[in-house]
Design an enzyme around this catalytic site. Structure first.
Site, short mmCIF file in Angstrom:
data_model
loop_
_atom_site.label_atom_id
_atom_site.label_comp_id
_atom_site.label_asym_id
_atom_site.label_seq_id
_atom_site.Cartn_x
_atom_site.Cartn_y
_atom_site.Cartn_z
N SER A 171 0.96 -1.23 0.04
CA SER A 171 0.02 -0.10 0.02
C SER A 171 0.83 1.17 -0.07
O SER A 171 1.52 1.39 -0.94
CB SER A 171 -0.93 0.10 1.31
OG SER A 171 -1.98 0.93 1.02
N ASP A 267 -10.24 -3.93 -4.70
CA ASP A 267 -9.31 -2.89 -4.19
C ASP A 267 -9.64 -1.52 -4.80
O ASP A 267 -9.45 -1.29 -5.81
CB ASP A 267 -7.98 -3.52 -4.21
CG ASP A 267 -6.94 -2.39 -3.44
OD1 ASP A 267 -7.53 -1.28 -3.03
OD2 ASP A 267 -5.96 -2.72 -3.27
N HIS A 297 -8.01 -5.36 -0.85
CA HIS A 297 -6.89 -4.74 -0.41
C HIS A 297 -6.35 -5.51 0.89
O HIS A 297 -7.24 -5.80 1.84
CB HIS A 297 -7.15 -3.28 0.04
CG HIS A 297 -5.92 -2.48 0.21
ND1 HIS A 297 -5.06 -1.97 -0.75
CD2 HIS A 297 -5.61 -1.99 1.41
CE1 HIS A 297 -4.08 -1.36 -0.19
NE2 HIS A 297 -4.17 -1.24 1.26
#
Length: 324
Positions: A171, A267, A297
């Site tokens: 991320s 995501d 995610h």
């Protein structure tokens, strides 16, 4: 790009998480969000590694804590590898945790660092970079680049091969990994990472992409969360034009270290990751794009419960062993 339904094993894991009735990150203060993350990621260290040691180095904004994970047998390479590559130590990954540049600790990413160390047969150096809003952009980028330099400069002491030091991140950590690579390309005499391993990276700031609209309410990450993170990370809208903050703003993403990019269908960041992989390929950076249409995610952190996540994490580890 997105399956009709979430993977059933992932859906069951998410349902269990959602049954706790936890608020979204964007509904909390920074302090409360950090406390919640500490509670969520507390637990026994798994899987076991030969050694996990807390160290620190002097960075551009002060001391930066790191945790160094060493798998069994990482003290030296085989003779054949040493002869072929001039290597005298193990491959290494400098890893940057996720959390929207606002959350995250060495403990919160302990599990995936251990997995990468064991599965990738790599010494993993997890970096506890300074967080926003107390330390907004570009502090985290400065410390990410400095961490790569430190690992290369102290390679002998760490028992790693200075020519086989890659960067990885989840991320926001994926964004920092790309930023460190961009910094290395731009700064003379700065060590260039040998590879990039980017798990569902933050790469853009357009909240109206198809994936943001389709997955605005999650699961696990929402569009509101991402707005909240960016508002705390960037000092002003001007920072969003800087490719070290938003990778897709770079005019050229070529001539960077070979990359693996992992994306997930459910995501909000999916389309940004896809665009990053496509630009890498189009502009001259070798890339392997691994897309999982039924995942969400952060799914690789659920490898112990979701078979597809287990498969994905093993594939990334294979890329690490092949690429470094």
């Amino acid at each position: 790009m997105r399956a009709d339904e979430l993977d059933p094993d992932l859906a069951a894991a998410i349902a269990e998480i959602e049954s706790l009735g936890l608020p979204g990150w964007s509904d909390l203060s920074v302090a409360a969000a950090r406390d919640l993350e500490d509670d969520l990621f507390s637990g026994p260290p798994e899987p076991p590694v030969a050694d996990a040691r807390d160290l620190a180095f002097d960075g551009p904004h002060g001391e930066v804590p790191v945790r160094v994970y060493r798998p069994e047998g990482a003290e030296a390479t085989t003779a054949s590898t040493s002869d072929a590559a001039g290597a005298s130590g193990a491959r290494a990954l400098v890893h940057f945790h996720g959390g929207g540049w606002t959350l995250g600790t060495l403990d919160s990413v302990d599990g995936i660092c251990r997995e990468l160390a064991v599965r990738g047969d790599a010494v993993v150096v997890s970096v506890d970079y300074r967080l926003a809003p107390e330390h907004p952009f570009p502090v985290a980028v400065d410390e990410a680049a400095a961490a790569v330099e430190w690992v290369v400069e102290t390679a002998d002491a760490l028992g790693v091969d200075s020519d086989r030091v890659g960067v990885s991140g989840t991320s926001a950590g994926g964004a920092l990994a790309v930023a460190a690579s961009l910094r290395a390309r731009e700064v003379d005499d700065s060590p260039t990472p040998a590879g990039q391993f980017l798990l569902y990276p933050i790469a853009g700031d357009d909240f109206e992409t198809d994936s943001y609209r389709e997955n605005a309410d999650g699961p696990l990450l929402t569009r509101a969360d991402m707005r909240w993170f960016y508002e705390r990370y960037l000092r002003s809208p001007v920072d969003a034009a800087n490719p070290h903050a938003v990778s897709l703003r770079a005019t050229d993403l070529g001539d960077l270290p070979p990359a693996t990019v992992v994306t997930a269908g459910f995501d909000p960041l999916r389309d940004d990751g896809v665009a990053l992989a496509e630009r890498f390929e189009r502009e001259g950076t070798p890339v392997r794009h691994r897309h999982y249409p039924a995942m969400a995610h952060g799914f690789c952190s659920l490898a112990d419960r979701v078979p597809t996540a287990e498969t994905a994490l093993s594939a990334v580890a294979d890329d690490v062993r092949e690429g470094l």
